[in-house]
Scaffold this motif. Structure first.
Motif, short mmCIF file in Angstrom:
data_model
loop_
_atom_site.label_atom_id
_atom_site.label_comp_id
_atom_site.label_asym_id
_atom_site.label_seq_id
_atom_site.Cartn_x
_atom_site.Cartn_y
_atom_site.Cartn_z
N ARG A 50 0.83 -1.20 0.00
CA ARG A 50 0.00 0.00 0.00
C ARG A 50 0.87 1.26 0.00
NH1 ARG A 50 -5.41 -0.19 0.75
NH2 ARG A 50 -5.33 2.02 1.33
N LEU A 51 1.95 1.24 0.79
CA LEU A 51 2.84 2.38 0.86
C LEU A 51 3.51 2.64 -0.50
CD1 LEU A 51 4.56 1.80 4.33
CD2 LEU A 51 2.82 3.49 3.76
N ILE A 52 3.83 1.56 -1.21
CA ILE A 52 4.47 1.68 -2.52
C ILE A 52 3.47 2.12 -3.57
CG2 ILE A 52 5.64 0.43 -4.36
CD1 ILE A 52 6.84 -1.39 -2.21
N PHE A 53 2.30 1.48 -3.58
CA PHE A 53 1.30 1.74 -4.61
C PHE A 53 0.72 3.15 -4.53
CE2 PHE A 53 0.10 -3.02 -5.23
CZ PHE A 53 1.37 -3.24 -5.76
N GLU A 54 0.74 3.75 -3.33
CA GLU A 54 0.23 5.11 -3.18
C GLU A 54 1.04 6.12 -3.99
OE1 GLU A 54 0.25 5.85 0.99
OE2 GLU A 54 -1.62 4.76 1.39
N LYS A 55 2.26 5.74 -4.35
CA LYS A 55 3.15 6.63 -5.10
C LYS A 55 3.02 6.44 -6.61
CE LYS A 55 4.84 7.85 -1.11
NZ LYS A 55 4.49 9.17 -0.50
N GLU A 79 -10.62 1.67 -2.18
CA GLU A 79 -10.04 2.85 -1.54
C GLU A 79 -8.75 3.27 -2.23
OE1 GLU A 79 -8.38 4.30 2.86
OE2 GLU A 79 -9.48 2.42 2.63
N MET A 80 -7.94 2.29 -2.61
CA MET A 80 -6.69 2.57 -3.29
C MET A 80 -6.94 3.21 -4.65
SD MET A 80 -3.37 2.48 -3.52
CE MET A 80 -2.91 1.47 -2.10
N PRO A 88 -3.58 13.22 -8.49
CA PRO A 88 -2.99 14.23 -9.38
C PRO A 88 -3.62 15.62 -9.24
CG PRO A 88 -3.48 12.20 -10.57
CD PRO A 88 -4.15 12.10 -9.25
N TRP A 89 -4.89 15.66 -8.84
CA TRP A 89 -5.62 16.94 -8.78
C TRP A 89 -5.78 17.43 -7.34
CZ3 TRP A 89 -5.18 17.98 -13.54
CH2 TRP A 89 -5.33 16.98 -14.51
#
Length: 258
Positions: A50-55, A79-80, A88-89
């Motif tokens: 989750r920490l990686i994919f959030e980026k 949620e992800m 991005p916005w």
């Protein structure tokens, strides 16, 4: 919250070089980080993923979901997906759920629009000036064949020209009847007066129907009876009525009847 891989993996295991001779899987100095690589078991940990994919960007998140079941479970989490759509916005919140998950695949600026309630005396040109957009862009988004189409509607969707307006904003996912697609709509004057995410009803009231007929009459340059006829054979869809009329007019000209 402790990570699911912290208890069994010590620091030496996670930092062992991939080029070590003890790893028979690696042939050269090149190694691929993969959940199937035992040296990187941390990459199968849900919290770490989750920490990686959030980026990641939305495209990269979609690619990550295809790697394996463990990655798919995290990358496909609702949620992800929503957080990746908003990132991005710098949106504060997205309200509503689209009819299809394919809605999330594109989070370009064209996915968003401003809801404008039409007031007496307003025109497409005046709204284009007010929101600093092109007249053609407003007409394209709302499927308007002519400027007269504004008189049969209570609101117009306005394309967003300045993306900063989305920062800390709230968007409502709606399926608009005229746009004929789902749009993330922003209300500058507050919240919508209906439940978001529902299809706007077709014109049913006598007052609204009269406005539609008047608009068709001006666009087609015909009498009321002709406008009513084309509206009736088009199931109350003004755009379809105008298209049918144009088709018949072309046929009459080709056959020399007009």
């Amino acid at each position: 919250m402790s990570c699911c891989c912290d208890q069994n993996d010590d620091e030496s295991t996670l930092t062992t070089p991939l080029t070590s001779s003890s790893n028979p899987i690696v042939n050269d100095s090149t190694a691929i980080i993969s959940p199937m690589n035992l040296q990187f078991s941390a990459l199968s940990c849900r919290d770490t993923l989750r920490l990686i994919f959030e980026k990641l960007s939305f495209t990269d998140l979609a690619r990550a979901s295809c790697v394996c079941k463990a990655w798919n479970a995290v990358a496909s989490d609702d949620e992800m997906v929503v957080e990746t759509f908003k990132a991005p916005w710098k949106l504060l919140e997205v309200v509503g759920k689209p009819s299809s998950r394919s809605f999330w695949r594109d989070n370009g600026i064209g996915k968003f629009a401003i809801s404008h309630r039409i007031l007496r005396g307003e025109s497409v040109a005046s709204l284009a000036v007010k929101y600093s957009v092109q007249v053609t862009d407003i007409k394209r988004l709302n499927n308007m064949m002519s400027d007269h189409g504004i008189y049969s509607r209570e609101r117009l969707l306005i394309p967003i020209s300045n993306q900063d307006i989305l920062i800390n904003g709230t968007c409502y996912i709606e399926l608009d009847t005229y746009a004929k697609r789902e749009v993330a709509v922003m209300y500058l004057d507050g919240k919508p007066d209906r439940k978001p995410g529902t299809l706007l009803n077709r014109v049913t009231s006598d007052r609204s129907k009269t406005r539609v007929i008047d608009s068709l009459k001006r666009s087609m340059q015909v009498d009321v009876g002709t406008a009513q006829y084309y509206l009736s054979i088009s199931n109350g869809d003004p755009r379809a009525a105008l298209s049918k009329f144009s088709s018949d007019l072309r046929w009459e000209r080709q056959t020399g009847l007009a």
